[in-house]
Design a protein around this motif. Structure first.
Motif, short mmCIF file in Angstrom:
data_model
loop_
_atom_site.label_atom_id
_atom_site.label_comp_id
_atom_site.label_asym_id
_atom_site.label_seq_id
_atom_site.Cartn_x
_atom_site.Cartn_y
_atom_site.Cartn_z
N SER A 28 58.49 34.69 64.24
CA SER A 28 57.25 35.45 64.21
C SER A 28 56.59 35.31 62.84
O SER A 28 57.24 35.04 61.83
CB SER A 28 57.48 36.92 64.55
N TYR A 29 55.28 35.45 62.87
CA TYR A 29 54.48 35.32 61.65
C TYR A 29 54.57 36.60 60.82
O TYR A 29 54.62 37.70 61.36
CB TYR A 29 53.01 35.06 62.00
N LEU A 30 54.56 36.44 59.51
CA LEU A 30 54.48 37.54 58.56
C LEU A 30 53.19 37.39 57.79
O LEU A 30 52.80 36.28 57.42
CB LEU A 30 55.64 37.51 57.58
N MET A 31 52.54 38.50 57.52
CA MET A 31 51.31 38.46 56.74
C MET A 31 51.13 39.84 56.11
O MET A 31 51.10 40.84 56.81
CB MET A 31 50.13 38.13 57.66
N ASP A 32 51.05 39.88 54.77
CA ASP A 32 50.88 41.16 54.08
C ASP A 32 50.33 40.90 52.68
O ASP A 32 50.50 39.82 52.12
CB ASP A 32 52.21 41.90 53.99
N PHE A 33 49.70 41.93 52.13
CA PHE A 33 49.24 41.84 50.75
C PHE A 33 50.41 41.98 49.80
O PHE A 33 51.39 42.68 50.09
CB PHE A 33 48.20 42.92 50.45
N GLU A 34 50.28 41.31 48.65
CA GLU A 34 51.32 41.38 47.64
C GLU A 34 50.66 41.20 46.28
O GLU A 34 49.66 40.50 46.15
CB GLU A 34 52.34 40.26 47.89
N ASN A 35 51.22 41.83 45.26
CA ASN A 35 50.71 41.65 43.90
C ASN A 35 50.95 40.22 43.44
O ASN A 35 52.01 39.65 43.71
CB ASN A 35 51.38 42.62 42.93
N THR A 36 49.98 39.66 42.74
CA THR A 36 50.12 38.29 42.26
C THR A 36 51.28 38.17 41.28
O THR A 36 51.82 37.08 41.11
CB THR A 36 48.81 37.80 41.60
N SER A 37 51.70 39.27 40.68
CA SER A 37 52.85 39.22 39.75
C SER A 37 54.15 38.88 40.47
O SER A 37 55.13 38.51 39.83
CB SER A 37 52.98 40.56 39.02
N ASN A 38 54.18 38.97 41.80
CA ASN A 38 55.39 38.66 42.58
C ASN A 38 55.47 37.19 43.00
O ASN A 38 56.42 36.80 43.66
CB ASN A 38 55.46 39.54 43.83
N ILE A 39 54.50 36.38 42.62
CA ILE A 39 54.53 34.96 42.95
C ILE A 39 55.65 34.30 42.14
O ILE A 39 55.80 34.55 40.95
CB ILE A 39 53.18 34.28 42.64
N THR A 40 56.46 33.49 42.82
CA THR A 40 57.59 32.82 42.15
C THR A 40 57.38 31.31 42.18
O THR A 40 56.48 30.80 42.84
CB THR A 40 58.93 33.16 42.83
N GLU A 41 58.32 30.60 41.52
CA GLU A 41 58.25 29.14 41.53
C GLU A 41 58.59 28.56 42.90
O GLU A 41 58.38 27.38 43.15
CB GLU A 41 59.17 28.55 40.46
N HIS A 42 59.09 29.38 43.81
CA HIS A 42 59.42 28.94 45.17
C HIS A 42 58.25 29.12 46.14
O HIS A 42 58.40 28.86 47.33
CB HIS A 42 60.65 29.69 45.70
N ASP A 43 57.12 29.57 45.62
CA ASP A 43 55.92 29.79 46.45
C ASP A 43 54.92 28.67 46.23
O ASP A 43 54.76 28.18 45.11
CB ASP A 43 55.25 31.12 46.08
N ASP A 44 54.24 28.30 47.29
CA ASP A 44 53.06 27.45 47.17
C ASP A 44 51.85 28.36 47.20
O ASP A 44 51.83 29.37 47.93
CB ASP A 44 52.99 26.43 48.31
N ILE A 45 50.83 28.02 46.42
CA ILE A 45 49.64 28.85 46.27
C ILE A 45 48.43 28.07 46.76
O ILE A 45 48.23 26.92 46.36
CB ILE A 45 49.44 29.26 44.79
N PHE A 46 47.64 28.71 47.60
CA PHE A 46 46.40 28.13 48.10
C PHE A 46 45.27 29.04 47.66
O PHE A 46 45.27 30.23 47.97
CB PHE A 46 46.44 27.99 49.63
N ASP A 47 44.32 28.48 46.91
CA ASP A 47 43.26 29.28 46.31
C ASP A 47 41.96 29.12 47.09
O ASP A 47 41.54 28.01 47.38
CB ASP A 47 43.06 28.85 44.86
N TYR A 48 41.36 30.25 47.42
CA TYR A 48 40.06 30.29 48.11
C TYR A 48 39.08 31.05 47.23
O TYR A 48 38.98 32.27 47.32
CB TYR A 48 40.21 30.96 49.48
N ASP A 49 38.42 30.33 46.33
CA ASP A 49 37.44 30.92 45.41
C ASP A 49 38.00 32.15 44.69
O ASP A 49 37.37 33.19 44.60
CB ASP A 49 36.15 31.28 46.15
#
Length: 118
Positions: free
Chosen positions: A48-69
């Motif tokens: 199942s899909y997961l989708m939720d807001f999270e603080n940017t401070s929780n981004i780790t080196e194991h995450d890929d980041i996609f920027d939309y403006d």
């Protein structure tokens, strides 16, 4: 489905989805939130899909980041194996409305569209 923006990204958003996510973030009152998208075991089709807001401070080196403006979508690399090419759309329709996931990696989806098998 509306036209996806930024088609070169691993997780794509339609304009409707981006507008709705930005509105939801504004309602949270925190401009430092990003959207985490992922998968977990479960749901009628196996994942199942997961989708939720999270603080940017929780981004780790194991995450890929996609920027939309300036708005960031993050996805852990293990989930991205199942989600690469995903198009996230949003509809205001009374029946079948809400966020919709179009996943090119899914070989089976459930009727509600919230889970899949790959």
């Amino acid at each position: 489905m509306t036209q996806a923006i930024a088609v070169s990204k691993g997780i794509q958003l339609t304009e409707n989805a981006l507008k709705h996510v930005l509105m939801l973030r504004q309602q949270q009152g925190n401009e430092d939130l990003c959207l985490r998208v992922g998968v977990r075991q479960g749901g009628c089709s196996g994942m199942s899909y997961l989708m939720d807001f999270e603080n940017t401070s929780n981004i780790t080196e194991h995450d890929d980041i996609f920027d939309y403006d300036g708005f960031k979508i993050i996805c852990d690399r293990k989930s991205l194996l199942f989600l690469y090419g995903l198009v996230l759309d949003y509809s205001n329709a009374m029946i079948g409305g809400g966020f919709q996931f179009t996943n090119p990696n899914a070989n089976q989806t459930c009727g509600c569209g919230k889970s899949f098998a790959a």
